[in-house]
Write an enzyme that holds these catalytic residues in place. Structure first.
Site, PDB file in Angstrom:
ATOM      1  N   ASP A   1      69.095  30.583  37.831  1.00 23.95           N
ATOM      2  CA  ASP A   1      69.431  31.584  38.831  1.00 23.95           C
ATOM      3  C   ASP A   1      70.589  32.478  38.391  1.00 23.95           C
ATOM      4  OD1 ASP A   1      69.009  32.771  41.314  1.00 23.95           O
ATOM      5  OD2 ASP A   1      70.461  31.490  42.327  1.00 23.95           O
TER       6      ASP A   1
ATOM      7  N   GLY B   1      77.157  32.839  49.591  1.00 23.56           N
ATOM      8  CA  GLY B   1      78.196  32.083  50.268  1.00 23.56           C
ATOM      9  C   GLY B   1      78.079  32.215  51.774  1.00 23.56           C
TER      10      GLY B   1
ATOM     11  N   GLY C   1      70.965  33.205  51.525  1.00 23.14           N
ATOM     12  CA  GLY C   1      70.372  32.724  52.760  1.00 23.14           C
ATOM     13  C   GLY C   1      71.266  31.845  53.613  1.00 23.14           C
TER      14      GLY C   1
END
Length: 281
Positions: free
Chosen positions: A85, A177, A207
């Site tokens: 990621d 965050g 998210g």
């Protein structure tokens, strides 16, 4: 089953697009929560993505993470995707590919569009030759520093057409965050990008802390992958803390980890429900 190759991941997302749901993406921080992610996917019968940030992968190593992930995939019949990621470096992306990751995100979103395209194209060519799925980003999702800007529809189309990237993270007002206040997602922009790129899975980053109804609306409007990291990680770490407080330090480490994993899985199931992917494996 083996971890799916790119063409199988493309098909997984194609089903999500036609079915109107999203694939849950959960960031792991060690082996304990990596296992919890795989177990949650199997128990909910959903395809699921376990992802490591650069902090996690540099600490644990691509090879070791990949080895565990391949074992976890072999233990179940639901698709399990291992994702690198927010990798800013093409060299590191290629190392993840070589180590056995089946999905990578090359994040050059802080660069001018032409430079972003050149970097993404380089990674796409390498990864696709190895059967690996590639995500890119347009606009910029802040990493806790407030430095974010929304995606642009024309730039999104140009990047996909020029690179052949498989999925696209679109900045629509979310941040990484926890939030001090719930974010205001730009649903109109999301709809525009989705209409312009109807066959490309769009990704919602940041998210953690977005109200569940807002996530569900984003999924209805075209999001096909929902990324959650901080919320699950903090739940997992709090579970370790609470287990030690309840059981004491003499309790076996595996009992403490199992307690924290159960807590993390509860949070992961919440993400799965927001995505609408339960039973879609």
């Amino acid at each position: 089953m083996d971890m799916p190759k790119r063409d199988e991941i493309v098909e997984i997302f194609s089903k999500a697009i036609s079915g109107g749901y999203a694939i849950p993406h959960i960031n792991h921080s060690d082996y304990g929560d990596l296992i919890a992610i795989a177990e949650a996917g199997r128990e909910a019968q959903t395809p699921i993505i376990a992802a490591g940030t650069m902090m996690t992968t540099s600490a644990m190593g691509f090879d070791k993470i990949s080895a565990i992930a391949h074992i976890l995939a072999s233990e179940g019949e639901t698709p399990f995707i291992l994702h690198c990621d927010h990798c800013p470096d093409p060299v590191l992306c290629k190392q993840a590919v070589d180590a056995g990751y089946n999905s990578v995100m090359i994040d050059a979103s802080d660069k001018p569009l032409d430079e972003n395209i050149a970097i993404v194209k380089d990674v796409v060519e390498y990864a696709h030759a190895c059967g690996v799925f590639v995500e890119a980003e347009v606009g910029h999702v802040a990493h806790g520093d407030g430095a974010s800007w929304d995606a642009n529809v024309d730039e999104a189309v140009k990047l996909i057409e020029a690179t052949g990237a498989d999925a696209l993270a679109v900045a629509i007002g979310s941040e990484h965050g926890f939030y001090k206040e719930p974010p205001k997602l730009n649903y109109d922009l999301l709809k525009q990008v989705s209409q312009a790129l109807p066959s490309v899975p769009l990704v919602l980053h940041g998210g953690s802390g977005i109200p569940a109804d807002d996530v569900r609306r984003a999924v209805r409007d075209g999001i096909r992958k929902v990324n959650v990291g901080t919320d699950v990680r903090c739940t997992y770490v709090a579970g370790l803390r609470d287990a030690i407080a309840e059981m004491g330090i003499e309790r076996h480490t595996q009992d403490i980890i199992a307690f924290a994993q159960a807590r993390a899985k509860e949070k992961i199931f919440d993400v799965i429900e927001m995505c609408g992917s339960r039973g879609k494996a």
